[in-house]
Design an enzyme around this catalytic site. Structure first.
Site, PDB file in Angstrom:
ATOM      1  N   ASP A 105      33.302  44.523  41.198  1.00 60.34           N
ATOM      2  CA  ASP A 105      33.468  43.342  40.342  1.00 60.34           C
ATOM      3  C   ASP A 105      33.939  43.780  38.959  1.00 60.34           C
ATOM      4  OD1 ASP A 105      32.440  41.872  42.430  1.00 60.34           O
ATOM      5  OD2 ASP A 105      30.397  41.888  41.609  1.00 60.34           O
TER       6      ASP A 105
HETATM    7  N1  URA Z   1      28.048  44.463  45.001  1.00 60.81           N
HETATM    8  C1  URA Z   1      28.292  43.577  44.010  1.00 60.81           C
HETATM    9  O1  URA Z   1      27.623  42.562  43.904  1.00 60.81           O
HETATM   10  N2  URA Z   1      29.280  43.847  43.140  1.00 60.81           N
HETATM   11  C2  URA Z   1      30.050  44.968  43.201  1.00 60.81           C
HETATM   12  O2  URA Z   1      30.930  45.162  42.370  1.00 60.81           O
HETATM   13  C3  URA Z   1      29.786  45.884  44.224  1.00 60.81           C
HETATM   14  C4  URA Z   1      28.793  45.614  45.114  1.00 60.81           C
END
Ligand code: URA
Length: 238
Positions: A105
């Site tokens: 993310d």
């Molecule tokens: N899980 C998440 O919620 N976000 C990420 O970036 C990676 C794994």
């Protein structure tokens, strides 16, 4: 497999296609110690020796960069409005066939592999291969033995998705802030998976960083920086 000489030179980023043509016309390119005659001459990148200005050009098909992704950049190859993980590469290292293996993310930091090796990316991401992904996170609330047991059984995220059993470890609980530092190992890579697993138990992830993917570890690589994988690391992944 044989490829055109001008393609070889542009793939190795020593010259653009048109610069290659110019160099060949100017008799600056040699193949096996013979002046190259045409840009469309076919060469075997693994067997033939190609030199420009008498400097041998090393052939490399696949590139592997281990990035410590900072927050604020997106896991994409290009975007009109936002900085992407590929924007962190220097002009020298950037290639337009590189892509991130999976996604973190925008606000997640940590280990992200950038490569042009589609097969390796597929192997790492395929659910059949159960590649461990290890995250460190700060979550709001107290992680208890009960939380750990629920993660070990498999968190029911929603009506459609129950996560596979995951290993949750409490590293530290801050009684004043009511926050838990945890380490979580999962084998899947669903959208927002870690955040959604905690959300399902009423806990919010405040910060998230990935420290390991399969045999690859982040080590002490500073945020925003990247390095080439070693041949040992590449072999271990394959
Ligand atoms: N899980 C998440 O919620 N976000 C990420 O970036 C990676 C794994």
């Amino acid at each position: 497999m044989k490829i055109r000489l001008d393609k070889f030179l542009s793939d190795m980023q020593v010259a653009t296609r048109s610069e290659s043509h110019q160099l060949i016309r100017n008799k600056k390119v040699f193949v096996n110690d013979q002046v190259a005659k045409t840009a469309n001459q076919k060469i075997d990148p693994l067997l033939d020796k190609v030199c420009i200005h008498h400097q041998p050009i090393k052939y490399q098909k696949y590139f592997y960069w281990l990035l410590n992704k900072p927050a604020g950049v997106i896991s994409a190859t290009s975007d009109k409005h936002q900085a992407t993980v590929l924007d962190l590469l220097t002009d020298n290292d950037y290639r337009n066939d590189l892509f991130p293996v999976g996604r973190l993310d925008k606000d997640t930091t940590g280990l992200l592999l950038l490569t042009n090796d589609g097969q390796l990316a597929h192997n790492l991401l395929s659910p059949r291969h159960h590649v461990d992904k290890v995250y460190r996170a700060t979550v709001q609330g107290q992680v208890t033995a009960q939380t750990i047991a629920t993660f070990a059984k498999g968190v029911k995220v929603d009506e459609h998705f129950t996560a596979k059993p995951a290993k949750l470890r409490l590293l530290k609980y801050d009684e004043n802030m009511l926050q838990s530092q945890i380490e979580l190992t999962i084998t899947e890579g669903k959208f927002h998976q870690v955040k959604r697993m905690f959300q399902a138990l009423g806990m919010r992830v405040l910060s998230l960083t990935r420290i390991q993917m399969g045999t690859l570890t982040l080590g002490d690589l500073p945020q925003g920086e990247y390095r080439a994988l070693t041949s040992t690391e590449i072999n271990a992944l394959q």
